[in-house]
Scaffold this active site. Structure first.
Site, PDB file in Angstrom:
ATOM      1  N   HIS A 180      -5.879 101.018 -32.889  1.00 54.59           N
ATOM      2  CA  HIS A 180      -4.784 100.065 -33.017  1.00 54.59           C
ATOM      3  C   HIS A 180      -5.368  98.709 -33.401  1.00 54.59           C
ATOM      4  O   HIS A 180      -6.589  98.527 -33.465  1.00 54.59           O
ATOM      5  CB  HIS A 180      -3.993  99.966 -31.712  1.00 54.59           C
ATOM      6  CG  HIS A 180      -3.020 101.082 -31.509  1.00 54.59           C
ATOM      7  ND1 HIS A 180      -1.900 101.248 -32.314  1.00 54.59           N
ATOM      8  CD2 HIS A 180      -2.986 102.084 -30.599  1.00 54.59           C
ATOM      9  CE1 HIS A 180      -1.230 102.314 -31.903  1.00 54.59           C
ATOM     10  NE2 HIS A 180      -1.868 102.846 -30.873  1.00 54.59           N
ATOM     11  N   ASP A 207      -3.330  94.684 -38.508  1.00 60.33           N
ATOM     12  CA  ASP A 207      -2.240  95.486 -39.060  1.00 60.33           C
ATOM     13  C   ASP A 207      -1.587  94.798 -40.257  1.00 60.33           C
ATOM     14  O   ASP A 207      -1.347  95.439 -41.298  1.00 60.33           O
ATOM     15  CB  ASP A 207      -1.164  95.730 -37.999  1.00 60.33           C
ATOM     16  CG  ASP A 207      -1.559  96.783 -36.976  1.00 60.33           C
ATOM     17  OD1 ASP A 207      -2.666  97.340 -37.089  1.00 60.33           O
ATOM     18  OD2 ASP A 207      -0.755  97.037 -36.057  1.00 60.33           O
TER      19      ASP A 207
END
Length: 353
Positions: A136, A166
């Site tokens: 992540h 991200d």
């Protein structure tokens, strides 16, 4: 005519990196068809819910069309392949090998449409020992080195308020690469497979500090640089526990900063000396000065001074700031407020979801 109206994108991605990328492209006019799998996108269930889906889901998908496909079913895989004749860009966010097992990998689809631009967004890329490893945003920032020197000395790294790897890593680099590939395709007639690694992109964000370290300079660490707390370029608490951001590096702004804080100009050389001891003393002077008044006082005072000093606002306060409002950064087209795209183009599309 909308800027990217000729581009048709088939988006297999979920969560944030891929959907944010296709959201930006949709805001530029691209026709985005989002593939809804039987396993729903978890973003859809976040609070608060508006008309059966989360506000975040609306933000990411309001300007896209949707098609339901179960990629484990042969007939739906065949349907996806048939769309490739019409949709010339694919965005996918599965781990390496998944799309190949489904029969929807680049090689298979490029045989059907050689002009296909196929963008794969993954945590670690299509190659390397971590290619199939889960991750992540926090993991990519950790491995890139960014998390280590984006903190205070002798304190733990802090989870960031937004997903840097991200978005700045995966989403933005995907959009840039897709548009570059579109331009190249105009000359060659050929598509290509784009391998976007969020870790690669996060590592590339070390641009200034990393370049210096690789050239033989000091490696970045907590509070040892010009811009990460190693100098007076920092945040300072007011008497009521709020914060002001000081970025007055240039001499003209530094002089205005000292004047506004009633710090003698005799200290100017101290602020301009980047020796750690000098900077520690300079920061102590700023800390003491800002503690003399509350947040509202300093907001009003520096609003009249062009010194690269701004208040640290809450998100709610940011929404009400006159600069944010003047730039029309809150979008009301859906009937409830959302964030507007951070660019202006003629004939931006209407919401469809």
């Amino acid at each position: 005519m909308q800027a990217l109206a000729q581009l048709k994108i088939l988006d297999f991605s979920t969560l944030l990196p891929g959907p944010y990328a296709s959201m930006l492209l949709a805001h530029m006019g691209a026709q985005v068809l989002r593939v809804q799998a039987p396993r729903p996108d978890m973003v859809k269930f976040l609070p608060p819910q508006i008309q059966g889906q989360s506000a975040a889901f609306w933000q990411l998908n309001a300007y896209k069309q949707e098609i339901a496909l179960d990629l484990k079913q042969a007939q739906d895989v065949a349907k996806a392949k048939s769309l490739i004749q019409e949709y010339d860009i694919v965005i996918e966010q599965f781990r390496p090998g998944v799309m190949q097992r489904l029969g929807l990998d680049y090689e298979t689809l490029a045989a059907l449409n050689p002009r296909l631009i196929y963008c794969s967004i993954t945590g670690y890329g299509q190659t390397g020992p971590y290619r199939e490893r889960a991750g992540h945003d926090i993991n990519y920032l950790a491995l890139s080195g960014l998390a280590d020197y984006s903190r205070r000395q002798n304190q733990a790294p802090v989870p960031q308020g937004t997903q840097i790897a991200d978005i700045a890593g995966g989403s933005h680099h995907a959009v840039m690469s897709i548009l570059a590939a579109v331009i190249q395709r105009q000359s060659t007639g050929q598509g290509q497979h784009l391998d976007i690694s969020m870790t690669d992109a996060a590592f590339a964000l070390n641009a200034m500090t990393g370049a210096a370290a690789l050239a033989g300079g000091e490696a970045p660490s907590a509070e040892n640089g010009w811009l990460n707390g190693g100098t007076f370029y920092d945040y300072y608490a007011t008497s009521d526990g709020r914060y002001m951001a000081v970025g007055s590096l240039e001499p003209v702004f530094l002089a205005k900063l000292l004047e506004t804080l009633a710090i003698s100009a005799d200290y100017l050389p101290l602020f301009q000396d980047f020796d750690p001891k000098s900077q520690t003393q300079a920061k102590a002077l700023l800390t003491q000065a800002f503690q003399q008044q509350d947040f509202a006082y300093w907001c009003a005072r520096f609003a009249q001074v062009d010194a690269c000093v701004e208040p640290v606002l809450t998100f709610t306060e940011a929404c009400q700031h006159p600069q944010i409002q003047a730039r029309a950064l809150i979008d009301q087209r859906l009937g409830f407020p959302q964030l507007s795209p951070p660019f202006t183009l003629q004939d931006q599309p209407e919401a469809t979801t």
